[in-house]
Design a protein around this motif. Structure first.
Motif, mmCIF file in Angstrom:
data_model
loop_
_atom_site.group_PDB
_atom_site.id
_atom_site.type_symbol
_atom_site.label_atom_id
_atom_site.label_comp_id
_atom_site.label_asym_id
_atom_site.label_seq_id
_atom_site.Cartn_x
_atom_site.Cartn_y
_atom_site.Cartn_z
ATOM 1 N N VAL A 28 -5.752 17.586 -7.900
ATOM 2 C CA VAL A 28 -5.037 17.681 -6.622
ATOM 3 C C VAL A 28 -5.807 16.913 -5.564
ATOM 4 C CG1 VAL A 28 -4.354 19.266 -4.789
ATOM 5 C CG2 VAL A 28 -4.041 19.926 -7.152
ATOM 6 N N ILE A 29 -7.126 17.124 -5.557
ATOM 7 C CA ILE A 29 -7.952 16.532 -4.501
ATOM 8 C C ILE A 29 -7.988 15.010 -4.612
ATOM 9 C CG2 ILE A 29 -10.298 16.466 -3.552
ATOM 10 C CD1 ILE A 29 -10.528 19.418 -4.370
ATOM 11 N N ILE A 30 -7.906 14.489 -5.828
ATOM 12 C CA ILE A 30 -7.934 13.034 -5.992
ATOM 13 C C ILE A 30 -6.526 12.444 -5.891
ATOM 14 C CG2 ILE A 30 -8.414 11.157 -7.613
ATOM 15 C CD1 ILE A 30 -10.701 12.912 -8.712
ATOM 16 N N SER A 31 -5.560 13.076 -6.561
ATOM 17 C CA SER A 31 -4.255 12.420 -6.662
ATOM 18 C C SER A 31 -3.497 12.397 -5.341
ATOM 19 C CB SER A 31 -3.414 13.057 -7.758
ATOM 20 O OG SER A 31 -3.228 14.411 -7.467
ATOM 21 N N LEU A 32 -3.634 13.436 -4.534
ATOM 22 C CA LEU A 32 -2.879 13.464 -3.283
ATOM 23 C C LEU A 32 -3.248 12.305 -2.348
ATOM 24 C CD1 LEU A 32 -1.036 15.991 -3.519
ATOM 25 C CD2 LEU A 32 -1.835 16.526 -1.239
ATOM 26 N N PRO A 33 -4.569 12.109 -2.053
ATOM 27 C CA PRO A 33 -4.891 10.973 -1.188
ATOM 28 C C PRO A 33 -4.485 9.636 -1.799
ATOM 29 C CG PRO A 33 -6.867 12.223 -1.767
ATOM 30 C CD PRO A 33 -5.715 12.930 -2.365
ATOM 31 N N ALA A 37 -1.938 7.201 0.052
ATOM 32 C CA ALA A 37 -2.369 5.853 0.444
ATOM 33 C C ALA A 37 -1.415 4.824 -0.125
ATOM 34 C CB ALA A 37 -3.795 5.603 -0.044
ATOM 35 N N VAL A 38 -1.051 4.982 -1.395
ATOM 36 C CA VAL A 38 -0.166 3.993 -2.026
ATOM 37 C C VAL A 38 1.210 3.998 -1.338
ATOM 38 C CG1 VAL A 38 1.078 3.443 -4.160
ATOM 39 C CG2 VAL A 38 -1.353 4.020 -4.244
ATOM 40 N N ILE A 39 1.733 5.208 -1.087
ATOM 41 C CA ILE A 39 3.059 5.293 -0.470
ATOM 42 C C ILE A 39 3.048 4.681 0.927
ATOM 43 C CG2 ILE A 39 4.814 6.903 0.417
ATOM 44 C CD1 ILE A 39 4.174 8.670 -2.038
ATOM 45 N N THR A 40 2.039 5.049 1.734
ATOM 46 C CA THR A 40 2.015 4.489 3.099
ATOM 47 C C THR A 40 1.818 2.970 3.059
ATOM 48 O OG1 THR A 40 -0.234 5.327 3.196
ATOM 49 C CG2 THR A 40 1.355 6.390 4.635
ATOM 50 N N PRO A 173 -0.669 -2.505 6.869
ATOM 51 C CA PRO A 173 -0.633 -1.641 5.679
ATOM 52 C C PRO A 173 -1.995 -1.095 5.270
ATOM 53 C CG PRO A 173 0.006 -3.896 5.141
ATOM 54 C CD PRO A 173 -0.157 -3.840 6.619
ATOM 55 N N LYS A 174 -3.053 -1.897 5.434
ATOM 56 C CA LYS A 174 -4.369 -1.416 4.980
ATOM 57 C C LYS A 174 -4.831 -0.242 5.831
ATOM 58 C CE LYS A 174 -6.205 -5.545 2.922
ATOM 59 N NZ LYS A 174 -6.810 -6.776 3.371
ATOM 60 N N ARG A 175 -4.686 -0.440 7.183
ATOM 61 C CA ARG A 175 -5.106 0.643 8.077
ATOM 62 C C ARG A 175 -4.257 1.890 7.821
ATOM 63 N NH1 ARG A 175 -3.376 1.223 14.117
ATOM 64 N NH2 ARG A 175 -1.504 1.502 12.856
ATOM 65 N N ASN A 176 -2.947 1.686 7.662
ATOM 66 C CA ASN A 176 -2.074 2.833 7.415
ATOM 67 C C ASN A 176 -2.411 3.521 6.103
ATOM 68 O OD1 ASN A 176 -0.897 2.104 9.740
ATOM 69 N ND2 ASN A 176 1.041 1.423 8.868
ATOM 70 N N ALA A 177 -2.755 2.699 5.079
ATOM 71 C CA ALA A 177 -3.092 3.294 3.782
ATOM 72 C C ALA A 177 -4.347 4.154 3.910
ATOM 73 C CB ALA A 177 -3.296 2.199 2.745
ATOM 74 N N ILE A 178 -5.310 3.672 4.706
ATOM 75 C CA ILE A 178 -6.551 4.453 4.885
ATOM 76 C C ILE A 178 -6.222 5.763 5.605
ATOM 77 C CG2 ILE A 178 -8.777 4.516 6.084
ATOM 78 C CD1 ILE A 178 -8.973 1.480 5.471
ATOM 79 N N LEU A 179 -5.413 5.659 6.663
ATOM 80 C CA LEU A 179 -5.041 6.873 7.399
ATOM 81 C C LEU A 179 -4.257 7.830 6.497
ATOM 82 C CD1 LEU A 179 -4.018 5.487 10.903
ATOM 83 C CD2 LEU A 179 -6.095 6.738 10.273
ATOM 84 N N GLY A 180 -3.297 7.259 5.742
ATOM 85 C CA GLY A 180 -2.497 8.072 4.818
ATOM 86 C C GLY A 180 -3.386 8.743 3.795
ATOM 87 N N GLY A 181 -4.345 7.970 3.286
ATOM 88 C CA GLY A 181 -5.274 8.511 2.293
ATOM 89 C C GLY A 181 -6.085 9.665 2.863
ATOM 90 N N LEU A 182 -6.552 9.482 4.108
ATOM 91 C CA LEU A 182 -7.354 10.551 4.740
ATOM 92 C C LEU A 182 -6.515 11.807 4.932
ATOM 93 C CD1 LEU A 182 -9.471 8.621 7.387
ATOM 94 C CD2 LEU A 182 -10.257 9.725 5.291
ATOM 95 N N LEU A 183 -5.275 11.598 5.372
ATOM 96 C CA LEU A 183 -4.373 12.737 5.562
ATOM 97 C C LEU A 183 -4.130 13.432 4.215
ATOM 98 C CD1 LEU A 183 -2.725 13.833 8.013
ATOM 99 C CD2 LEU A 183 -0.734 12.800 6.915
#
Ligand SMILES: Nc1ncnc2c1ncn2[C@@H]1O[C@H](COP(=O)(O)OP(=O)(O)OP(=O)(O)O)[C@@H](O)[C@H]1O
Ligand SMILES: [Mg+2]
Length: 490
Positions: A28-33, A37-40, A173-183
């Motif tokens: 869960v902890i790995i797959s969610l971020p 990230a990929v989706i964002t 996209p890169k910045r958004n992916a990082i933010l999405g990943g963090l979320l």
């Protein structure tokens, strides 16, 4: 024992508990971020691009020859910024650029004072770099005209930096992916802890130890699939494997805790079915026999006897037949010669020589094998197992065995499912409890309660289904460790 609330808790308390949670819930902890990230990234990469251009204009009050009235610079600058972002100015800019509406321009533009200066940054964005530049340029010019209509305008509100080609401001996209990943990471960790709080499976051996208030005697892995399929015992098939070593360690622990008690009759039970009781007691019996103990192994799981199949004994008489007086104890006891352990290299297959049982074992019990044990199978299954176990003759047979052997190990049914095991605890000296990793907290509670009322000494518990046999903190929970049918039979 502690109070119930203290004892049955799964609240993490130490760093090791947290590490264990992260290991258990790593997916869960790995797959969610990663997913977030990929989706964002995909979503933002497919957005149409937006370009922004800006021009800097001076709004120095000196150039406007303002009357010498006291004014507050902050208010002055804010007013200028507001004027620059007014509907009227937007209307004028839109008039200059074909296809632009005032509303659209207002939404896609801004006037930002540069801190500590009398300079305004006028920004405009559009779908092409050139249109953005034209908009920003028109914006600056119209602001000049608006401030000081007529020829003097250029010197009254000079354009310091003219608008250049628009720079891409969206998508990123890169910045958004990082933010999405963090979320996603925050969500994943939150979900992991939520799942942990809702999970009724006990994940720490400390919790089991506290609940049962007896020591941990050993950690046992699930047998290899090949052994499981062939219904073979690791102490015979792979005696120098780490799993066999775990049984030798278990033997040492049992000897250690039994040093003062001198219990000769020890039964192995657990809360529920299919938790590894029979496998554990059979391997443990071999471990004792291999160091020269005279061991009797008795199958008193009258509902699901399994020792005769583990030791390849077929159609044999057993303890039930002895109890009803149909056969003598000597006739029912099956000598089992244990094949000598082969060198580790030869361990696959060939070493798993079949047991030598019954008549083929020489009367002194010492064949070419290293050690032997005596198996007393279950025998004819009686119709009412619990009533049968109440019989005093059962205790008589166990006593007889304990006077003839150094150690009598008894395979028992599960404690919580039927009353048999509880009856048996009155007929033995000591009990070893098998507890699977991930035992239901409620079952553990029930098990602890039953064991408290047991008359026999509880020597300790053995963890089964362990994946990291030597981990000193927590343990890995292997959901595949126990087949699903276990629950069906509770
Ligand atoms: N240490 C262990 N860890 C995980 N699984 C185990 C372990 N030992 C045995 N098993 C597996 O659990 C299943 C049940 O084993 P076993 O028959 O020994 O359990 P049991 O508690 O005696 O069951 P029953 O209640 O039917 O008597 C088997 O598939 C076996 O391979
Ligand atoms: Mg069993």
């Amino acid at each position: 024992m502690n109070s119930t609330t203290d004892t049955f808790t799964n609240r993490p308390t130490s760093a090791a508990d947290y590490v264990a949670i992260f290991r258990r819930r790593k997916w869960v902890i790995i797959s969610l971020p990663v997913m977030a990230a990929v989706i964002t990234y995909i979503l933002s990469a497919t957005q149409s691009p937006v370009y922004q251009s800006s021009a800097a204009v001076s709004i120095d009050p000196a150039t406007f020859s303002l009357p010498n009235v006291p004014y507050d610079p902050t208010t002055y600058i804010a007013t200028q910024a507001r004027v620059a972002h007014s509907t009227e100015l937007a209307r004028r800019v839109a008039k200059r650029i074909p296809g632009e509406t005032p509303g659209e321009f207002l939404a896609n533009s801004s006037a930002e004072p540069q801190t500590g200066t009398y300079i305004l940054q006028l920004k405009a964005s559009a779908d092409t770099p050139d249109r953005a530049r034209r908009l920003a340029d028109a914006y600056a010019r119209e602001f000049q005209l608006y401030k000081a209509p007529g020829k003097q305008s250029a010197s009254k509100a000079p354009i310091l930096d003219p608008a250049g080609a628009g720079a891409k401001i969206r998508p990123r996209p890169k910045r958004n992916a990082i933010l999405g990943g963090l979320l996603g990471l925050v969500l994943g960790v939150g979900l992991a802890f939520l799942a942990e709080a809702l999970d009724r499976r006990v994940q720490s051996e400390d919790e089991i130890e506290r609940a049962l208030a007896v020591p941990l005697l050993g950690r046992l892995r699930r047998p290899d699939r090949a052994l499981e399929t062939a219904n073979r015992l690791v102490m015979v098939a792979a005696p120098s494997s780490p799993s066999a070593e775990a049984f030798r360690k278990l033997r040492t622990s049992v000897e250690f805790v039994n040093f003062d008690q001198h219990a000769r009759t020890i039964m192995v039970t657990s809360a529920g079915p299919r938790e590894g009781k029979s496998t554990t007691v059979a391997n443990l019996a071999i471990a004792f026999a291999r160091v020269g103990r005279r061991v009797a192994l008795v199958d008193l799981d009258l509902r699901w006897p399994s020792l005769q199949s583990l030791f390849r004994v077929r159609g044999a008489d057993g303890i039930t037949d002895v109890v009803i007086g149909r056969v003598s104890l000597d006739d029912a006891l099956q000598p089992v010669a244990l094949p000598a352990p082969a060198p580790a290299a030869a361990e696959d297959g060939a070493n798993g020589r079949a047991f030598t049982t019954g008549a083929s074992v020489r009367s002194n019990g010492r064949t070419d094998a290293e050690g032997m044990l005596h198996l007393l199978p279950c025998g004819t299954i009686p119709p009412a197992a619990d009533e049968f176990l109440e019989r005093s003759r059962v205790a008589g047979v166990i006593d007889q065995l304990s006077s003839r052997f150094d150690l009598v190990l008894i395979d028992a049914p599960p404690l919580l499912a039927v009353g048999d095991a509880m009856t048996l605890t009155t007929k033995v000296d000591a009990v070893v409890v098998v507890t699977p990793v991930g035992i239901d907290r409620h079952h553990l509670h029930e098990l602890a309660r039953q064991l408290q009322t047991a008359r026999a000494e509880i020597l300790g518990f053995v963890l089964t289904g362990v994946t990291h046999a030597d981990s000193s903190y927590g343990y890995g929970y292997d959901p595949q460790a126990f087949p699903a049918e276990r629950r069906e039979r509770v």
